[in-house]
Design a protein around this motif. Structure first.
Motif, PDB file in Angstrom:
ATOM      1  N   LEU A 114      -6.476   3.237   3.470  1.00 51.69           N
ATOM      2  CA  LEU A 114      -5.720   2.161   4.111  1.00 51.69           C
ATOM      3  C   LEU A 114      -6.564   1.206   4.950  1.00 51.69           C
ATOM      4  O   LEU A 114      -6.382  -0.015   4.847  1.00 51.69           O
ATOM      5  N   MET A 157       0.834  -1.198   0.000  1.00 50.56           N
ATOM      6  CA  MET A 157       0.000   0.000   0.000  1.00 50.56           C
ATOM      7  C   MET A 157       0.876   1.258   0.000  1.00 50.56           C
ATOM      8  O   MET A 157       1.478   1.600   1.004  1.00 50.56           O
ATOM      9  N   ILE A 167       4.582  -1.851   2.839  1.00 48.84           N
ATOM     10  CA  ILE A 167       4.272  -0.443   2.585  1.00 48.84           C
ATOM     11  C   ILE A 167       5.438   0.196   1.844  1.00 48.84           C
ATOM     12  O   ILE A 167       6.572   0.166   2.317  1.00 48.84           O
ATOM     13  N   TYR A 223      -1.740   8.446   8.394  1.00 54.33           N
ATOM     14  CA  TYR A 223      -1.522   7.150   7.734  1.00 54.33           C
ATOM     15  C   TYR A 223      -0.821   6.186   8.692  1.00 54.33           C
ATOM     16  O   TYR A 223      -1.222   5.031   8.835  1.00 54.33           O
ATOM     17  N   ILE A 233      -6.215  -2.945   4.751  1.00 55.58           N
ATOM     18  CA  ILE A 233      -5.170  -3.309   5.705  1.00 55.58           C
ATOM     19  C   ILE A 233      -5.132  -4.801   6.012  1.00 55.58           C
ATOM     20  O   ILE A 233      -4.062  -5.341   6.331  1.00 55.58           O
TER      21      ILE A 233
END
Length: 264
Positions: A176, A160, A186, A216, A180
Motif C-alpha cells: 500500500l 487498492m 479501497i 493496512y 498510496i
C-alpha cells in the motif's frame, strides 16, 4: 475516511432493503453495484429512471453514495457509468484491467484502454479507478506502479484491494505505501489463503482471514487517506440474515481498527 459497502453482497434484494440493512450495520455509505450479469442495483442502460429514487434513499437512510462498481472497460457502458456518477454526485467509478497476467501484449492493451477511459471520465469530472486483480493484466504492485507511471491523467486512480494483492503473494500493508499517492478508493475484504479464490462469503468477512488488516488501516491513517473504504464480498446469493451478519461483523472489525488508530 468513509466506511461503505458494495451492494453486491445483497444481490437478491431491492435497493431499499439494501439501504435499510446497511444503515443498521453502521456504515457511512454504499458502493452501487452495476456489474452486468452479477448484480445490477444500478442499471446503467436505464440509470436515469433510477436516479431520483437512489438520491431519495441516500437521504432517507443517511448513507453517502461513495462509488460505482462498473467492472467493465466497454466504452459505451463506462460512458453511462460516468454520466450516472456525475448526476448522482458519486466521485469514483471502479473497474478491473481485464487482460491476462504475465502477457505483455495484454498489459499494453489494458493500459492503453485505461488511459482512454480515464480521459472520458475526466470529461464528466469523475475518477476512474483500477485495482490489481487476480489473473488480470494489472494483478500486483509492479503492474499497478506501471499503470500509475503510464497514465498521468489526474482523473485516473488506484482502487487498492488488499485481498487481490495478498493473493499475488505480497503483504498488502507493505504494498500500500508504494501506491498510496494515487489511491482514490479501497475495496476491502479478508482472505483465508493465497489461493486464487477469495473463499466463501463468510471467510471474506474482515477479521476472519489471514490479511493483517489492522496494519493496512494504519498505513491509510498515517497517509491521511480520506476516501471511501468499501467492503466488497462476492459469491453466491445469500439470505438477508447471512448477508447482514457479514456486513455487521466487518463493520465492527473495521470500525474497531480505526478507533484503535484514533481515526474514528
Amino acid at each position: 475516511m468513509k466506511l461503505g459497502i458494495n451492494t453486491v453482497l445483497f444481490k437478491e434484494y431491492s435497493l431499499r432493503e439494501v439501504f435499510s440493512a446497511v444503515q443498521k450495520a453502521g456504515y457511512d455509505g454504499v458502493e452501487l453495484s452495476a456489474i452486468q450479469g452479477m448484480c445490477e442495483h444500478l442499471v446503467l442502460d436505464n440509470w436515469e429512471a433510477q436516479a431520483a429514487d437512489i438520491i431519495s434513499l441516500s437521504k432517507q437512510y443517511k448513507l453517502q453514495l461513495l462509488s460505482i462498481e462498473a467492472s467493465t472497460l466497454d466504452a459505451d457502458r463506462l460512458e453511462k457509468a460516468f454520466a450516472a456518477a456525475k448526476a448522482l454526485e458519486i466521485p469514483v467509478v471502479n473497474v478491473g484491467s481485464r487482460g491476462k497476467t504475465g502477457d505483455e501484449a495484454s498489459v499494453v492493451e489494458a493500459l492503453a484502454i485505461l488511459k482512454d477511459r480515464s480521459a472520458a471520465a475526466a470529461k464528466y469530472g469523475v475518477n476512474l479507478c483500477v485495482k490489481a486483480h487476480v489473473g488480470a493484466a494489472v494483478h500486483n504492485t509492479a503492474t499497478t506502479l506501471r499503470a500509475m507511471k503510464e497514465i498521468q491523467n489526474p482523473n485516473f486512480g488506484i482502487d487498492m484491494d488488499p485481498s487481490h494483492v495478498f493473493r499475488a503473494f505480497e503483504k498488502p500493508e507493505e504494498a500500500l505505501p508504494q501506491v498510496i499517492s494515487r489511491v482514490k478508493h479501497i475495496h476491502i475484504r479478508d482472505c483465508p489463503s493465497t489461493d486464487p479464490s477469495p473463499g466463501t462469503p463468510a471467510q471474506q468477512s474482515c477479521g476472519r482471514g489471514k490479511i493483517d488488516l489492522h496494519a493496512y488501516f494504519k498505513v491509510l491513517v498515517d497517509a491521511k487517506y480520506d476516501g471511501p473504504v468499501c467492503l466488497e464480498v462476492i459469491g453466491p446469493a445469500l439470505s438477508m440474515v447471512d448477508a447482514s451478519i457479514i456486513a455487521a461483523e466487518s463493520f465492527g472489525y473495521m470500525n474497531a481498527c480505526l478507533k484503535k488508530l484514533g481515526a474514528r
